[in-house]
Motif scaffolding. Structure first.
Motif, PDB file in Angstrom:
ATOM      1  N   VAL A 299       0.864  -1.184   0.000  1.00 21.51           N
ATOM      2  CA  VAL A 299       0.000   0.000   0.000  1.00 21.51           C
ATOM      3  C   VAL A 299       0.903   1.238   0.000  1.00 21.51           C
ATOM      4  CG1 VAL A 299      -1.728   1.298   1.295  1.00 21.51           C
ATOM      5  CG2 VAL A 299      -1.843  -1.208   1.207  1.00 21.51           C
ATOM      6  N   ILE A 300       0.806   2.016  -1.059  1.00 21.49           N
ATOM      7  CA  ILE A 300       1.653   3.214  -1.167  1.00 21.49           C
ATOM      8  C   ILE A 300       1.024   4.347  -0.367  1.00 21.49           C
ATOM      9  CG2 ILE A 300       2.623   4.936  -2.754  1.00 21.49           C
ATOM     10  CD1 ILE A 300       2.673   2.729  -4.890  1.00 21.49           C
ATOM     11  N   MET A 301       1.804   4.921   0.514  1.00 20.40           N
ATOM     12  CA  MET A 301       1.322   6.009   1.382  1.00 20.40           C
ATOM     13  C   MET A 301       2.468   6.956   1.704  1.00 20.40           C
ATOM     14  SD  MET A 301       1.163   3.985   5.005  1.00 20.40           S
ATOM     15  CE  MET A 301       1.449   5.472   5.909  1.00 20.40           C
ATOM     16  N   PRO A 302       2.151   8.210   2.037  1.00 17.53           N
ATOM     17  CA  PRO A 302       3.243   9.127   2.388  1.00 17.53           C
ATOM     18  C   PRO A 302       3.850   8.743   3.733  1.00 17.53           C
ATOM     19  CG  PRO A 302       1.120  10.167   2.765  1.00 17.53           C
ATOM     20  CD  PRO A 302       0.829   8.851   2.117  1.00 17.53           C
TER      21      PRO A 302
ATOM     22  N   ARG B 158       4.126   0.908   2.107  1.00 18.08           N
ATOM     23  CA  ARG B 158       5.297   1.260   1.311  1.00 18.08           C
ATOM     24  C   ARG B 158       5.348   2.788   1.265  1.00 18.08           C
ATOM     25  NH1 ARG B 158       8.441  -1.313  -3.396  1.00 18.08           N
ATOM     26  NH2 ARG B 158       9.704   0.476  -3.980  1.00 18.08           N
ATOM     27  N   PHE B 159       6.352   3.346   1.904  1.00 17.08           N
ATOM     28  CA  PHE B 159       6.397   4.792   2.106  1.00 17.08           C
ATOM     29  C   PHE B 159       6.933   5.536   0.896  1.00 17.08           C
ATOM     30  CE2 PHE B 159       7.061   2.901   6.379  1.00 17.08           C
ATOM     31  CZ  PHE B 159       5.834   3.274   6.911  1.00 17.08           C
ATOM     32  N   CYS B 160       6.262   6.639   0.559  1.00 17.08           N
ATOM     33  CA  CYS B 160       6.799   7.503  -0.490  1.00 17.08           C
ATOM     34  C   CYS B 160       7.043   8.894   0.090  1.00 17.08           C
ATOM     35  CB  CYS B 160       5.864   7.548  -1.688  1.00 17.08           C
ATOM     36  SG  CYS B 160       4.347   8.465  -1.421  1.00 17.08           S
ATOM     37  N   ASP B 161       7.768   9.688  -0.665  1.00 17.25           N
ATOM     38  CA  ASP B 161       8.130  11.032  -0.208  1.00 17.25           C
ATOM     39  C   ASP B 161       6.952  11.997  -0.420  1.00 17.25           C
ATOM     40  OD1 ASP B 161       9.782  12.816   1.012  1.00 17.25           O
ATOM     41  OD2 ASP B 161      11.456  12.535  -0.358  1.00 17.25           O
ATOM     42  N   VAL B 162       7.132  13.239   0.000  1.00 14.26           N
ATOM     43  CA  VAL B 162       6.083  14.243  -0.191  1.00 14.26           C
ATOM     44  C   VAL B 162       6.589  15.382  -1.069  1.00 14.26           C
ATOM     45  CG1 VAL B 162       4.884  13.787   1.990  1.00 14.26           C
ATOM     46  CG2 VAL B 162       6.751  15.460   1.941  1.00 14.26           C
TER      47      VAL B 162
ATOM     48  N   SER C 119      15.239   5.842   1.561  1.00 10.10           N
ATOM     49  CA  SER C 119      15.497   7.185   2.082  1.00 10.10           C
ATOM     50  C   SER C 119      14.569   8.176   1.366  1.00 10.10           C
ATOM     51  CB  SER C 119      16.981   7.526   1.925  1.00 10.10           C
ATOM     52  OG  SER C 119      17.145   8.487   0.936  1.00 10.10           O
ATOM     53  N   LEU C 120      13.946   9.041   2.147  1.00 10.08           N
ATOM     54  CA  LEU C 120      12.948   9.971   1.605  1.00 10.08           C
ATOM     55  C   LEU C 120      13.352  11.380   2.047  1.00 10.08           C
ATOM     56  CD1 LEU C 120       9.789   7.847   2.545  1.00 10.08           C
ATOM     57  CD2 LEU C 120      10.903   7.970   0.305  1.00 10.08           C
TER      58      LEU C 120
END
Ligand SMILES: *Cc1c(COP(=O)(O)O)cnc(C)c1O
Length: 392
Positions: free
Chosen positions: A93-96, A115-119, A342-343
């Motif tokens: 699940v893609i989320m910030p 699954r972390f994404c950047d902002v 790394s974000l």
């Protein structure tokens, strides 16, 4: 300013500016008599059902959608939606990462993997640009989370999701009143989730709801929320208590008044902060409708104290300011599987923002005192740091 020297700071043992703490939560109080009148309806035959139906009807109208399903909290609203919407057999699940501190737990409760994404550095929210690098053959869902000031870029997320045949869910808890291209949030993506917690714009003590225009999804969510005895499939008891519905109905009635109050507070901050070097107010986009609720400030390079010291000094005075989404979720140790990388924007941003007191309990006088305090600690920052070092 009552403080004359650094030893007057509550941090060093001086007396607090606010004996009754001022917080970043909304904590709106209803007109008690009107609330009690609504609560009495619960005791009439079918009264509990009536209150829930009425709240769902009014919230659906408020958001301009076909269906509203109330539940016990924003957290479980999200869990139910993720469970319903995630593609079968897929896990991620893609989320910030820079977001609500429990959002990864929400995903983990469904058995899926955050699954972390950047902002986006300007909006401090998930964007299609940031999310697209994380899409792969194991992607189950994208969660678009609105930041606490303004909205994320809904259109580009919609395009990204549809190009990749992925479901898109919105966590719109912080954007209840906001519009996007003049359309009130609520009907975007497959569904949107909201909270009725006392700290949020619409206070139902605690609670949450889901909005959608999809009849099958709405019907499924209702079954999941309170499964019948004969039902063998997955479900939980997640319905909203009727007393909470009475409270939410009462506060929904007063929401316009709240916005006017919030706007006054926001403008007071706007005026006063323009005279504090190093502090920048994050502006609401006034070409859209907005709740003006959250007061977010960036500490610039010329602010002489680090964010955590600033928060600590404020907290001691009864100013319950908080760091904005810190640490970012991908840097928090957890006991469930996550996919993280790394974000840089999330990492950098998590150090430089701070939430100021806001909401129903805050007055212009509160804001005046808080900003006066910010001037004071800025002016005496060297002495503060010296004394702090000596005392530790
Ligand atoms: C508060 C919040 C939630 C959770 O809502 P609860 O009703 O407190 O469970 C979810 N997402 C965001 C962005 C929030 O701010």
């Amino acid at each position: 300013m009552v403080k004359k020297s650094v030893t007057d700071l509550a941090f060093f043992g001086g007396s607090k500016i606010f004996s009754r703490p001022v917080s970043t939560s909304n904590l709106v109080k209803p007109d008690v008599e009107s609330f009690l009148a609504k609560l009495k309806i619960a005791q009439t035959p079918q009264g509990e059902k009536y209150l829930i139906n009425q709240l769902e009807k009014e919230l659906a109208e408020f958001h301009g959608v076909s269906y509203c399903i109330t539940v016990c909290s924003g957290f479980w609203a999200l869990v139910l939606c993720i469970h319903e919407l995630a593609l079968l057999g897929k896990k991620e699940v893609i989320m910030p990462s820079l977001t609500y501190r429990r959002l990864a737990d929400v995903v983990a409760w469904t058995g899926l993997v955050p699954r972390f994404c950047d902002v986006n550095p300007k909006k401090l929210s998930i964007s299609a640009e940031a999310a697209k690098h994380h899409i792969n053959s194991n992607t189950a869902l994208i969660i678009g989370v609105h930041p606490i000031v303004n909205c994320c870029d809904i259109d580009s997320l919609k395009v990204l999701a549809s190009e990749n045949n992925l479901p898109l869910l919105f966590d719109s808890v912080e954007s209840v009143y906001e519009t996007y291209n003049s359309i009130r949030v609520g009907g975007f993506g497959a569904a949107e989730c909201f909270s009725l917690h006392a700290s949020k714009l619409i206070n139902g003590f605690e609670g949450g709801y889901i909005t959608t225009n999809n009849p099958e999804l709405a019907a499924h969510l209702k079954l999941l929320r309170s499964p019948s005895k004969s039902q063998s499939s997955f479900g939980m008891q997640a319905h909203l208590p009727s007393a909470h519905a009475a409270m939410a109905l009462q506060n929904l009635e007063g929401v316009k008044k709240q916005i006017i109050h919030n706007r006054d507070i926001y403008y007071t901050y706007y005026k006063l902060l323009s005279f504090v070097p190093g502090l920048t107010l994050i502006l609401f986009d006034e070409s859209e409708q907005s709740s003006f609720k959250n007061i977010l400030v960036k500490l610039e390079d010329d602010w002489p104290l680090d964010r955590d010291t600033t928060v600590e000094l404020m907290n001691h005075e009864g100013i319950l300011s908080r760091a904005y989404y810190s640490p970012p979720l991908h840097m928090k140790p957890v006991k469930y599987p996550v996919v993280s990388s790394s974000l840089p924007v999330s990492e950098e941003s998590s150090e430089h923002y701070l939430l100021m007191p806001c909401g129903y309990q805050v007055t212009s006088d509160t804001v005046n005192k808080v900003i006066e305090f910010m001037h004071f600690i800025r002016e005496y920052s060297n002495d503060i740091l010296k004394l702090k070092r000596r005392r530790i």
